[in-house]
Motif scaffolding. Structure first.
Motif, PDB file in Angstrom:
ATOM      1  N   GLU A  34       0.554  -1.805  -0.304  1.00  0.00           N
ATOM      2  CA  GLU A  34      -0.092  -0.066   0.203  1.00  0.00           C
ATOM      3  C   GLU A  34       0.866   1.226  -0.175  1.00  0.00           C
ATOM      4  OE1 GLU A  34      -2.960   0.173   2.908  1.00  0.00           O
ATOM      5  OE2 GLU A  34      -3.294  -1.576   3.059  1.00  0.00           O
ATOM      6  N   PRO A  35       0.654   2.832  -0.494  1.00  0.00           N
ATOM      7  CA  PRO A  35       1.573   3.089  -0.294  1.00  0.00           C
ATOM      8  C   PRO A  35       1.098   3.858   1.432  1.00  0.00           C
ATOM      9  CG  PRO A  35      -0.389   4.096  -2.263  1.00  0.00           C
ATOM     10  CD  PRO A  35      -0.961   2.217  -1.296  1.00  0.00           C
ATOM     11  N   ILE A  59       9.755   7.409 -11.099  1.00  0.00           N
ATOM     12  CA  ILE A  59       8.622   7.163 -12.352  1.00  0.00           C
ATOM     13  C   ILE A  59       8.032   8.169 -12.645  1.00  0.00           C
ATOM     14  CG2 ILE A  59       8.365   5.682 -14.022  1.00  0.00           C
ATOM     15  CD1 ILE A  59      10.788   5.207 -13.750  1.00  0.00           C
ATOM     16  N   LYS A  60       7.762   8.949 -13.593  1.00  0.00           N
ATOM     17  CA  LYS A  60       6.108   9.553 -14.146  1.00  0.00           C
ATOM     18  C   LYS A  60       5.884   8.826 -14.987  1.00  0.00           C
ATOM     19  CE  LYS A  60       8.079  13.891 -12.258  1.00  0.00           C
ATOM     20  NZ  LYS A  60       8.522  15.346 -13.084  1.00  0.00           N
ATOM     21  N   SER A  61       4.215   9.334 -15.554  1.00  0.00           N
ATOM     22  CA  SER A  61       3.299   8.988 -16.518  1.00  0.00           C
ATOM     23  C   SER A  61       4.465   8.891 -17.439  1.00  0.00           C
ATOM     24  CB  SER A  61       1.836   9.226 -16.282  1.00  0.00           C
ATOM     25  OG  SER A  61       2.091  10.705 -16.560  1.00  0.00           O
ATOM     26  N   LEU A 112      20.252   1.531  -6.348  1.00  0.00           N
ATOM     27  CA  LEU A 112      19.682   2.105  -7.046  1.00  0.00           C
ATOM     28  C   LEU A 112      18.681   2.495  -6.751  1.00  0.00           C
ATOM     29  CD1 LEU A 112      19.564   3.877  -9.535  1.00  0.00           C
ATOM     30  CD2 LEU A 112      19.632   1.131 -11.252  1.00  0.00           C
ATOM     31  N   LEU A 113      17.401   2.824  -6.719  1.00  0.00           N
ATOM     32  CA  LEU A 113      16.298   3.255  -6.481  1.00  0.00           C
ATOM     33  C   LEU A 113      15.631   3.195  -7.829  1.00  0.00           C
ATOM     34  CD1 LEU A 113      13.515   3.083  -4.406  1.00  0.00           C
ATOM     35  CD2 LEU A 113      13.336   5.104  -4.045  1.00  0.00           C
ATOM     36  N   ILE A 114      14.520   2.152  -8.516  1.00  0.00           N
ATOM     37  CA  ILE A 114      13.628   2.788  -9.188  1.00  0.00           C
ATOM     38  C   ILE A 114      11.945   3.026  -9.131  1.00  0.00           C
ATOM     39  CG2 ILE A 114      12.372   1.951 -11.441  1.00  0.00           C
ATOM     40  CD1 ILE A 114      15.499   0.811 -11.957  1.00  0.00           C
ATOM     41  N   ASP A 115      11.795   4.215  -8.919  1.00  0.00           N
ATOM     42  CA  ASP A 115      10.508   4.122  -7.777  1.00  0.00           C
ATOM     43  C   ASP A 115       9.144   4.543  -8.187  1.00  0.00           C
ATOM     44  OD1 ASP A 115       9.501   3.996  -4.750  1.00  0.00           O
ATOM     45  OD2 ASP A 115       9.097   6.859  -5.305  1.00  0.00           O
ATOM     46  N   GLU A 116       8.301   3.554  -7.898  1.00  0.00           N
ATOM     47  CA  GLU A 116       6.238   3.615  -8.543  1.00  0.00           C
ATOM     48  C   GLU A 116       6.873   3.266  -9.954  1.00  0.00           C
ATOM     49  OE1 GLU A 116       5.089   7.417  -7.114  1.00  0.00           O
ATOM     50  OE2 GLU A 116       3.961   6.084  -5.115  1.00  0.00           O
ATOM     51  N   VAL A 117       7.354   2.208 -10.078  1.00  0.00           N
ATOM     52  CA  VAL A 117       7.530   1.704 -11.918  1.00  0.00           C
ATOM     53  C   VAL A 117       6.106   1.611 -12.557  1.00  0.00           C
ATOM     54  CG1 VAL A 117       7.264  -0.693 -11.458  1.00  0.00           C
ATOM     55  CG2 VAL A 117       8.686   0.235 -12.909  1.00  0.00           C
ATOM     56  N   ASP A 118       5.410   1.471 -11.878  1.00  0.00           N
ATOM     57  CA  ASP A 118       4.173   0.718 -12.010  1.00  0.00           C
ATOM     58  C   ASP A 118       3.195   2.405 -13.080  1.00  0.00           C
ATOM     59  OD1 ASP A 118       4.230   1.529  -9.717  1.00  0.00           O
ATOM     60  OD2 ASP A 118       1.620   0.967  -9.480  1.00  0.00           O
ATOM     61  N   LYS A 119       3.976   3.727 -13.046  1.00  0.00           N
ATOM     62  CA  LYS A 119       3.348   4.613 -13.029  1.00  0.00           C
ATOM     63  C   LYS A 119       3.678   5.119 -14.569  1.00  0.00           C
ATOM     64  CE  LYS A 119       2.916   7.776  -9.230  1.00  0.00           C
ATOM     65  NZ  LYS A 119       3.434   9.514  -8.736  1.00  0.00           N
ATOM     66  N   THR A 157       9.769  -0.200  -6.773  1.00  0.00           N
ATOM     67  CA  THR A 157       9.280  -0.045  -5.842  1.00  0.00           C
ATOM     68  C   THR A 157       7.750   0.188  -6.635  1.00  0.00           C
ATOM     69  OG1 THR A 157       8.594   2.280  -6.005  1.00  0.00           O
ATOM     70  CG2 THR A 157       9.253   1.652  -3.947  1.00  0.00           C
ATOM     71  N   SER A 158       6.503  -0.559  -5.984  1.00  0.00           N
ATOM     72  CA  SER A 158       5.181  -0.481  -7.210  1.00  0.00           C
ATOM     73  C   SER A 158       4.311  -0.291  -6.450  1.00  0.00           C
ATOM     74  CB  SER A 158       4.966  -1.845  -8.311  1.00  0.00           C
ATOM     75  OG  SER A 158       3.709  -1.722  -8.493  1.00  0.00           O
ATOM     76  N   ASN A 159       2.638   0.803  -6.900  1.00  0.00           N
ATOM     77  CA  ASN A 159       1.672   0.687  -5.590  1.00  0.00           C
ATOM     78  C   ASN A 159       0.737   0.273  -6.196  1.00  0.00           C
ATOM     79  OD1 ASN A 159       3.116   2.484  -3.591  1.00  0.00           O
ATOM     80  ND2 ASN A 159       2.242   3.936  -5.190  1.00  0.00           N
ATOM     81  N   ASN A 160       0.888  -1.465  -7.458  1.00  0.00           N
ATOM     82  CA  ASN A 160       0.053  -2.119  -8.154  1.00  0.00           C
ATOM     83  C   ASN A 160      -1.457  -1.350  -8.915  1.00  0.00           C
ATOM     84  OD1 ASN A 160       0.446  -4.904  -7.550  1.00  0.00           O
ATOM     85  ND2 ASN A 160      -0.316  -5.035  -5.432  1.00  0.00           N
ATOM     86  N   GLU A 161      -0.861  -0.215  -9.613  1.00  0.00           N
ATOM     87  CA  GLU A 161      -1.698   0.301 -10.284  1.00  0.00           C
ATOM     88  C   GLU A 161      -1.929   0.083 -12.033  1.00  0.00           C
ATOM     89  OE1 GLU A 161      -0.364   4.495 -10.506  1.00  0.00           O
ATOM     90  OE2 GLU A 161      -0.143   4.871  -8.272  1.00  0.00           O
TER      91      GLU A 161
END
Length: 280
Positions: A34-35, A59-61, A112-119, A157-161
């Motif tokens: 969860e976020p 990461i952004k859209s 190396l952090l790739i943050d919110e890859v699902d965006k 990281t992923s928020n499962n979006e």
């Protein structure tokens, strides 16, 4: 090289096991949850605990995989050529290194952090498969092959979006951060607010978990939102009694805007509290 937690981050045994498994396998660690459950903070704590530099790629859209490697600034080169700038003779002046390039050329191992890859676009993870697998990439403009001096610890990281591609998932070690139970949550609060009175902590946790258990809640309050709420309660010197008041006008706890983030959830909570009192 092992991660055993830190004084400022409460890591469960299974989370520490996952971090160390990814390090041993030399595979990216894919963290879901969860976020607000501390996924991004985990990378910061791993880097700090292991004494390694942290490189972050949020990461952004609109983010493309190529941006993590490098970008060729053709517009600046064209402008400089029109101005007669001598820099145009060397194309290296117009290559902007991405986060992966920085990690690959670092003289010491990095996190190396790739943050919110699902965006990003669904193809984004697949576009990085070769580079993350082989720890190298080719720069066509300068005809360079960039190889990693040291394999970085890659945390994603992923928020499962959205669902991630199977080919990408096969290359990762996966861990889902479960939402903390009450005991773990109390340990997290103790780290951030070591002097918090137990009476206030108990009342706050009661109210917090009561909110999370509401059926139909659109967005459940997270760990980070609980910490924000506690900070406000302390700043405003709110007494524990105010969190479970029997006053009919006080239908939800004070400063609830730190926990409930949309009007539907506020109205739902108000209705349920009203109904529970009406049925007594």
């Amino acid at each position: 090289m092992r991660f055993d937690g830190s004084a400022t981050y409460v890591a469960t045994d299974d989370l520490k096991l996952a971090v160390n498994a990814a390090i041993t396998l030399e595979r990216p660690l894919l963290i879901k949850g969860e976020p607000g459950t501390g996924k991004t903070m985990l990378a910061e704590e791993v880097a700090s605990a292991l004494g390694m530099p942290l490189l972050q790629w949020h990461i952004k859209s609109t983010t493309k995989a190529q941006q993590g490697l490098y970008e060729y600034d053709a517009v600046s080169r064209l402008r400089d050529s029109q101005l007669g700038d001598e820099r145009v003779k060397d194309i290296h002046n117009y290559i902007v290194k991405g986060v992966l390039w920085q990690a690959f050329e670092s003289d010491q191992p990095t996190v190396l952090l790739i943050d919110e890859v699902d965006k990003a676009d669904i193809e984004f993870p697949n576009d990085l498969l070769r580079e993350i697998d082989r720890m190298e990439f080719y720069v066509y403009e300068t005809r360079q092959l960039i190889r990693a001096k040291h394999r970085p610890i890659v945390m994603i990281t992923s928020n499962n979006e959205k669902e991630l591609p199977d080919a990408f998932l096969r290359r990762c070690f996966f861990h889902y951060i479960k939402f903390p139970d009450r005991e773990t949550m109390q340990a997290i609060v103790d780290v951030h607010f070591p002097g918090l009175k137990q009476e206030l902590l108990k009342a706050a946790l009661d109210a917090f978990f009561q909110m999370r258990e509401l059926p139909g809640l659109k967005k459940k309050p997270s760990t980070s939102e609980l910490l924000d709420w506690l900070k406000l309660l302390l700043a405003e010197d709110i007494p524990p009694e105010a969190l479970h008041s029997q006053d009919g006008k006080n239908v939800i706890p004070p400063l609830h805007g730190a926990l409930l983030k949309n009007e539907q959830d506020v109205h739902l909570f108000e209705r349920l509290v009203f109904m529970s009192r009406h049925n007594r």
